[in-house]
Design an enzyme around this catalytic site. Sequence first.
Site, short mmCIF file in Angstrom:
data_model
loop_
_atom_site.label_atom_id
_atom_site.label_comp_id
_atom_site.label_asym_id
_atom_site.label_seq_id
_atom_site.Cartn_x
_atom_site.Cartn_y
_atom_site.Cartn_z
N TRP A 131 -107.93 -85.28 42.42
CA TRP A 131 -107.88 -86.73 42.23
C TRP A 131 -106.54 -87.28 42.71
O TRP A 131 -106.48 -88.31 43.37
CB TRP A 131 -108.13 -87.09 40.77
CG TRP A 131 -108.13 -88.57 40.51
CD1 TRP A 131 -107.11 -89.31 40.00
CD2 TRP A 131 -109.19 -89.49 40.77
NE1 TRP A 131 -107.47 -90.63 39.91
CE2 TRP A 131 -108.75 -90.77 40.38
CE3 TRP A 131 -110.48 -89.36 41.29
CZ2 TRP A 131 -109.54 -91.91 40.48
CZ3 TRP A 131 -111.28 -90.50 41.40
CH2 TRP A 131 -110.80 -91.75 41.00
N TRP A 132 -105.45 -86.58 42.35
CA TRP A 132 -104.14 -87.03 42.82
C TRP A 132 -104.10 -87.08 44.34
O TRP A 132 -103.59 -88.04 44.92
CB TRP A 132 -103.05 -86.09 42.33
CG TRP A 132 -102.75 -86.15 40.87
CD1 TRP A 132 -103.18 -87.07 39.95
CD2 TRP A 132 -101.93 -85.22 40.15
NE1 TRP A 132 -102.67 -86.77 38.70
CE2 TRP A 132 -101.90 -85.65 38.81
CE3 TRP A 132 -101.22 -84.10 40.52
CZ2 TRP A 132 -101.18 -84.97 37.83
CZ3 TRP A 132 -100.50 -83.41 39.55
CH2 TRP A 132 -100.48 -83.85 38.21
N HIS A 151 -111.65 -96.20 41.32
CA HIS A 151 -111.74 -95.99 39.88
C HIS A 151 -113.11 -96.39 39.34
O HIS A 151 -113.60 -95.78 38.38
CB HIS A 151 -110.62 -96.74 39.15
CG HIS A 151 -109.36 -95.95 39.08
ND1 HIS A 151 -108.51 -95.84 40.15
CD2 HIS A 151 -108.83 -95.20 38.09
CE1 HIS A 151 -107.50 -95.05 39.81
NE2 HIS A 151 -107.67 -94.65 38.57
N TYR A 202 -108.09 -99.25 45.30
CA TYR A 202 -107.76 -98.59 44.03
C TYR A 202 -108.85 -98.89 43.00
O TYR A 202 -109.34 -97.99 42.32
CB TYR A 202 -106.39 -99.06 43.54
CG TYR A 202 -105.94 -98.39 42.27
CD1 TYR A 202 -105.23 -97.19 42.30
CD2 TYR A 202 -106.21 -98.94 41.02
CE1 TYR A 202 -104.81 -96.57 41.13
CE2 TYR A 202 -105.81 -98.33 39.85
CZ TYR A 202 -105.10 -97.14 39.92
OH TYR A 202 -104.70 -96.53 38.75
N TYR A 258 -109.34 -95.62 27.63
CA TYR A 258 -108.36 -95.61 28.71
C TYR A 258 -108.57 -96.87 29.54
O TYR A 258 -109.66 -97.11 30.05
CB TYR A 258 -108.57 -94.36 29.56
CG TYR A 258 -107.53 -94.04 30.62
CD1 TYR A 258 -106.43 -94.84 30.87
CD2 TYR A 258 -107.68 -92.90 31.40
CE1 TYR A 258 -105.50 -94.51 31.84
CE2 TYR A 258 -106.75 -92.55 32.38
CZ TYR A 258 -105.67 -93.36 32.59
OH TYR A 258 -104.76 -93.02 33.56
#
Length: 104
Positions: A76-77, A23, A19, A41
């Site tokens: 992306w999902w 990112h 993960y 963010y």
Amino acid sequence: MEKRAAFIMKLKPGCEAEYTRRHNAIWPELKELLSTSVYDYSIFLHRESLTLFAFQKLKGDGGSQDLGTDPIVRRWWDYMADLMEVNPDNSPVSIPLEEVFHME
């Protein structure tokens, strides 16, 4: 007044490093799209529970959670779906959090 949003998501066990890796290599087109509504963010990980805490500062009324119809976000999902709890459309299961305190 500055607008902020926060929400939680859940990782699948053993997916923490991947993960983070994905990112850290965020797609430039996704970063550009997010920048249209989000100017700050961060995502934090609580390792024991595999809970992700996301915090955003918003440019307008919408945040990243409102971009779900964009093809870049949908890709992306799909790319991230193997790492986290997702809905049937592969969007992350995310639970919005209510702000109860803010100190400036």
